[in-house]
Design a protein around this motif. Structure first.
Motif, PDB file in Angstrom:
ATOM      1  N   LEU A  16       0.844  -1.184   0.000  1.00 32.23           N
ATOM      2  CA  LEU A  16       0.000   0.000   0.000  1.00 32.23           C
ATOM      3  C   LEU A  16       0.888   1.245   0.000  1.00 32.23           C
ATOM      4  N   GLN A  17       0.924   1.897  -1.149  1.00 32.14           N
ATOM      5  CA  GLN A  17       1.779   3.051  -1.373  1.00 32.14           C
ATOM      6  C   GLN A  17       0.963   4.157  -2.035  1.00 32.14           C
ATOM      7  N   LEU A  18       1.380   5.399  -1.850  1.00 31.17           N
ATOM      8  CA  LEU A  18       0.723   6.520  -2.509  1.00 31.17           C
ATOM      9  C   LEU A  18       0.907   6.419  -4.022  1.00 31.17           C
ATOM     10  N   PRO A  19      -0.026   6.937  -4.815  1.00 29.91           N
ATOM     11  CA  PRO A  19       0.089   6.828  -6.275  1.00 29.91           C
ATOM     12  C   PRO A  19       1.318   7.555  -6.794  1.00 29.91           C
ATOM     13  N   GLY A  20       1.973   6.914  -7.764  1.00 34.28           N
ATOM     14  CA  GLY A  20       3.140   7.519  -8.384  1.00 34.28           C
ATOM     15  C   GLY A  20       4.424   7.399  -7.583  1.00 34.28           C
ATOM     16  N   ARG A  21       4.361   6.779  -6.409  1.00 35.42           N
ATOM     17  CA  ARG A  21       5.549   6.577  -5.583  1.00 35.42           C
ATOM     18  C   ARG A  21       6.128   5.196  -5.838  1.00 35.42           C
ATOM     19  N   ALA A  64      -1.644   6.622   3.206  1.00 31.97           N
ATOM     20  CA  ALA A  64      -2.597   5.808   2.450  1.00 31.97           C
ATOM     21  C   ALA A  64      -3.455   4.970   3.391  1.00 31.97           C
ATOM     22  N   LEU A  65      -2.841   4.375   4.394  1.00 31.92           N
ATOM     23  CA  LEU A  65      -3.609   3.567   5.343  1.00 31.92           C
ATOM     24  C   LEU A  65      -4.552   4.442   6.155  1.00 31.92           C
ATOM     25  N   GLN A  66      -4.116   5.651   6.503  1.00 29.59           N
ATOM     26  CA  GLN A  66      -5.008   6.557   7.224  1.00 29.59           C
ATOM     27  C   GLN A  66      -6.211   6.916   6.368  1.00 29.59           C
ATOM     28  N   GLN A  67      -6.002   7.082   5.057  1.00 36.24           N
ATOM     29  CA  GLN A  67      -7.124   7.359   4.163  1.00 36.24           C
ATOM     30  C   GLN A  67      -8.119   6.202   4.173  1.00 36.24           C
ATOM     31  N   ALA A  68      -7.608   4.967   4.175  1.00 35.67           N
ATOM     32  CA  ALA A  68      -8.489   3.801   4.218  1.00 35.67           C
ATOM     33  C   ALA A  68      -9.259   3.745   5.537  1.00 35.67           C
ATOM     34  N   LEU A  69      -8.588   4.043   6.635  1.00 37.46           N
ATOM     35  CA  LEU A  69      -9.257   4.051   7.941  1.00 37.46           C
ATOM     36  C   LEU A  69     -10.343   5.120   7.974  1.00 37.46           C
ATOM     37  N   ASP A  70     -10.039   6.297   7.408  1.00 35.65           N
ATOM     38  CA  ASP A  70     -11.038   7.364   7.373  1.00 35.65           C
ATOM     39  C   ASP A  70     -12.248   6.935   6.551  1.00 35.65           C
ATOM     40  N   GLN A  71     -11.992   6.321   5.394  1.00 36.21           N
ATOM     41  CA  GLN A  71     -13.082   5.897   4.523  1.00 36.21           C
ATOM     42  C   GLN A  71     -13.903   4.786   5.171  1.00 36.21           C
ATOM     43  N   ALA A  72     -13.279   3.988   6.032  1.00 42.93           N
ATOM     44  CA  ALA A  72     -13.985   2.916   6.735  1.00 42.93           C
ATOM     45  C   ALA A  72     -14.797   3.440   7.918  1.00 42.93           C
ATOM     46  N   GLY A  73     -14.711   4.739   8.199  1.00 41.11           N
ATOM     47  CA  GLY A  73     -15.436   5.312   9.320  1.00 41.11           C
ATOM     48  C   GLY A  73     -14.773   5.061  10.664  1.00 41.11           C
ATOM     49  N   MET A  74     -13.455   4.868  10.653  1.00 41.63           N
ATOM     50  CA  MET A  74     -12.733   4.514  11.881  1.00 41.63           C
ATOM     51  C   MET A  74     -11.840   5.648  12.379  1.00 41.63           C
ATOM     52  N   THR A  75     -12.038   6.853  11.866  1.00 35.20           N
ATOM     53  CA  THR A  75     -11.185   7.977  12.233  1.00 35.20           C
ATOM     54  C   THR A  75     -11.223   8.253  13.730  1.00 35.20           C
ATOM     55  N   ASP A  76     -12.407   8.256  14.302  1.00 32.80           N
ATOM     56  CA  ASP A  76     -12.546   8.598  15.715  1.00 32.80           C
ATOM     57  C   ASP A  76     -12.317   7.413  16.637  1.00 32.80           C
ATOM     58  N   SER A  77     -12.536   6.208  16.140  1.00 33.79           N
ATOM     59  CA  SER A  77     -12.478   5.029  17.011  1.00 33.79           C
ATOM     60  C   SER A  77     -11.093   4.416  17.106  1.00 33.79           C
ATOM     61  N   HIS A  78     -10.267   4.549  16.048  1.00 33.44           N
ATOM     62  CA  HIS A  78      -8.982   3.861  16.007  1.00 33.44           C
ATOM     63  C   HIS A  78      -7.833   4.835  15.754  1.00 33.44           C
ATOM     64  N   ILE A  79      -6.678   4.464  16.254  1.00 32.68           N
ATOM     65  CA  ILE A  79      -5.466   5.225  16.010  1.00 32.68           C
ATOM     66  C   ILE A  79      -4.517   4.378  15.165  1.00 32.68           C
ATOM     67  N   LEU A  80      -3.903   5.001  14.177  1.00 32.00           N
ATOM     68  CA  LEU A  80      -2.953   4.316  13.309  1.00 32.00           C
ATOM     69  C   LEU A  80      -1.581   4.320  13.969  1.00 32.00           C
ATOM     70  N   LEU A  81      -0.936   3.162  13.991  1.00 28.26           N
ATOM     71  CA  LEU A  81       0.414   3.035  14.537  1.00 28.26           C
ATOM     72  C   LEU A  81       1.375   2.749  13.395  1.00 28.26           C
ATOM     73  N   ALA A  82       2.249   3.693  13.110  1.00 25.65           N
ATOM     74  CA  ALA A  82       3.273   3.550  12.089  1.00 25.65           C
ATOM     75  C   ALA A  82       4.530   4.240  12.593  1.00 25.65           C
ATOM     76  N   PRO A  83       5.718   3.806  12.156  1.00 27.71           N
ATOM     77  CA  PRO A  83       6.948   4.432  12.640  1.00 27.71           C
ATOM     78  C   PRO A  83       6.919   5.941  12.391  1.00 27.71           C
ATOM     79  N   PRO A  84       7.190   6.745  13.408  1.00 32.36           N
ATOM     80  CA  PRO A  84       7.072   8.203  13.250  1.00 32.36           C
ATOM     81  C   PRO A  84       8.033   8.798  12.240  1.00 32.36           C
TER      82      PRO A  84
END
Length: 347
Positions: A16-21, A64-84
Motif C-alpha cells: 500500500l503506497q501513494l500513487p506515483g511513488r 494511504a492507510l489513514q485514508q483507508a481508515l477514514d473511509q472505513a469510518g474509523m477515524t474517531d475510534s482507532h489510532i494508526l500506529l506507524a513508525p514516526p
C-alpha cells in the motif's frame, strides 16, 4: 462485543503506497485508479472486520492507510500506529488500535535480542559446527501494549512479517557467486537461505515473547504474515508446539502460544482455512498466536476463544490491480472475557 472482549486481525496490504511513488524497483508504483481501488478494498475490509486490534504488513505510506481508515469510518475510534520517522521508502509493519485501548507508545524492533545465539558445535561428533550471523529482522517487528478495559490486564502484542519462501536471489551476490558454478543450484541455495533467515526471525521473536510470558501471567499475542504454515518449523519455533488438551482437561503452557487456526479447527468438520494461493496450492501463511490466557483449557485462562474468520474469496482471482484486493487472506480472531470458575473440573 462486551467491553472486556477482544478481537485481533492480520492484514497484508500488498504494497500500500501513494500513487506515483516507487514500490521496490517499480519507480512509478500504482496509478491513481489502482490506488483508489486499493483504498476502497482496504476500507471495506476494515469496516467489515471491525477489529479492536489489526496488525498490518506491507505498508509503504502511512497516509494511504489513514485514508483507508477514514473511509472505513474509523477515524474517531482507532489510532494508526506507524513508525514516526517513516518516509515511505520501504515496507513496514503497522497497526490500528481502538483509541481507548492503547497503553504507552509502540516500538519497532529491528535488532535481534542479544540472548539469541545461533551457533553450535553439534549434538554429536559427526556433526560439523554451525554458525548463523544474522542479527536483525527483515521487517522491523511492531510491539504494542493494549488494555481492553481497566479491569483486564495489559496485553503484549507483536506484529511481524518474516522472510518470504521465495528463494533468495543469489545471482545478485558479487563476492562469491559464479554463474558457471552456482547457476544450476541457485534455487536450492536461495530456498535454503530464505528458510534460514525466516527460522532465525522466528527464534528471535520467540525470545522476545519468552521474556514477557515465561514465569508470568502476562497475556501475549503475535500477529503476522509468517510466510509458513501452522505445521512448519517456523511456527513450531514460535509456539513451542503446545499440547492441545481434550475437552475436560485443564493445563496450559506457561510459555506456549496457541494458533487461532487450530482452535477453530477443533470446532470444524474439516480444515478449509487458507490465506494464500501459489501455483494452485492453498496454504495458511498469516497467523494469530495467543498465550494461555486466551486458551479455553488453560488453568490461567482469562478469555475464551470465540471464533476465527478468514476473508479469502478474493484470492481465487488474480486481478488485484483491477479489484484493488490484496494477495493474502485477512484473518480475524475473537475472544470473550470468561475466566474459569472454581467449579470447573480439573483433570
Amino acid at each position: 462485543m462486551a467491553r472486556r472482549d477482544i478481537s485481533f486481525a492480520s492484514f497484508n496490504l500488498l504494497n500500500l503506497q501513494l500513487p506515483g511513488r516507487a514500490v521496490y524497483t517499480d519507480s512509478d508504483g500504482w496509478d491513481e485508479e489502482v490506488y483508489q481501488r486499493k483504498i476502497n478494498f482496504t476500507a471495506s475490509m476494515l469496516a467489515r472486520l471491525d477489529a479492536d486490534v489489526t496488525g498490518f504488513q506491507e505498508l509503504w505510506a502511512p497516509e494511504a492507510l489513514q485514508q483507508a481508515l477514514d473511509q472505513a469510518g474509523m477515524t474517531d475510534s482507532h489510532i494508526l500506529l506507524a513508525p514516526p520517522d517513516h518516509t515511505g521508502n520501504r515496507i513496514v509493519c503497522a497497526g490500528a488500535v481502538r483509541r481507548n485501548m492503547l497503553v504507552g507508545d509502540p516500538e519497532w524492533i529491528t535488532d535481534f535480542p542479544p540472548e539469541l545465539v545461533l551457533r553450535s558445535t553439534g549434538d554429536d561428533p559427526q556433526q560439523p559446527a554451525i554458525s548463523v550471523g544474522l542479527r536483525g529482522f527483515s521487517r522491523p517487528v511492531l510491539h504494542m501494549r493494549i488494555r481492553p478495559d481497566p479491569s483486564t490486564p495489559v496485553i503484549e502484542i507483536f506484529v511481524c512479517h518474516f522472510k518470504s519462501r521465495r528463494p533468495t536471489e543469489v545471482w545478485r551476490e558479487r563476492d562469491w557467486y559464479e554463474r558457471d558454478v552456482h547457476s544450476p543450484h541457485a534455487n536450492a541455495i536461495g530456498y535454503a537461505l530464505s528458510t534460514i533467515r525466516r527460522t532465525a526471525e522466528a527464534a528471535a521473536l520467540r525470545v522476545l515473547a519468552t521474556r514477557i510470558a515465561k514465569g508470568t501471567d502476562a497475556p501475549v499475542v503475535i500477529i503476522g504474515d509468517m510466510n509458513d504454515g501452522k505445521d512448519s518449523n517456523t511456527l513450531n519455533v514460535l509456539t513451542e508446539q503446545p499440547r492441545y488438551l481434550t475437552t475436560l482437561s485443564r493445563g496450559g503452557g506457561d510459555n506456549a502460544l496457541y494458533a487461532a487456526q487450530v482452535l477453530q479447527e477443533y470446532r470444524s468438520v474439516r480444515d478449509v482455512y487458507y490465506t494464500h494461493i501459489y501455483q494452485d496450492m492453498h496454504d495458511s501463511l498469516d497467523h494469530i498466536l495467543v498465550s494461555e490466557q486466551f486458551y479455553d483449557n488453560s488453568r490461567d485462562r482469562l478469555w475464551r476463544f470465540d471464533d476465527m474468520l478468514v476473508i479469502n474469496d478474493h484470492l481465487n482471482w488474480a486481478d488485484h490491480k483491477t479489484s484493488g484486493s490484496n494477495d493474502h487472506g485477512i484473518v480475524l480472531a475473537r475472544f470473550r472475557w470468561q475466566p474459569p470458575t472454581p467449579a470447573m473440573p480439573i483433570v
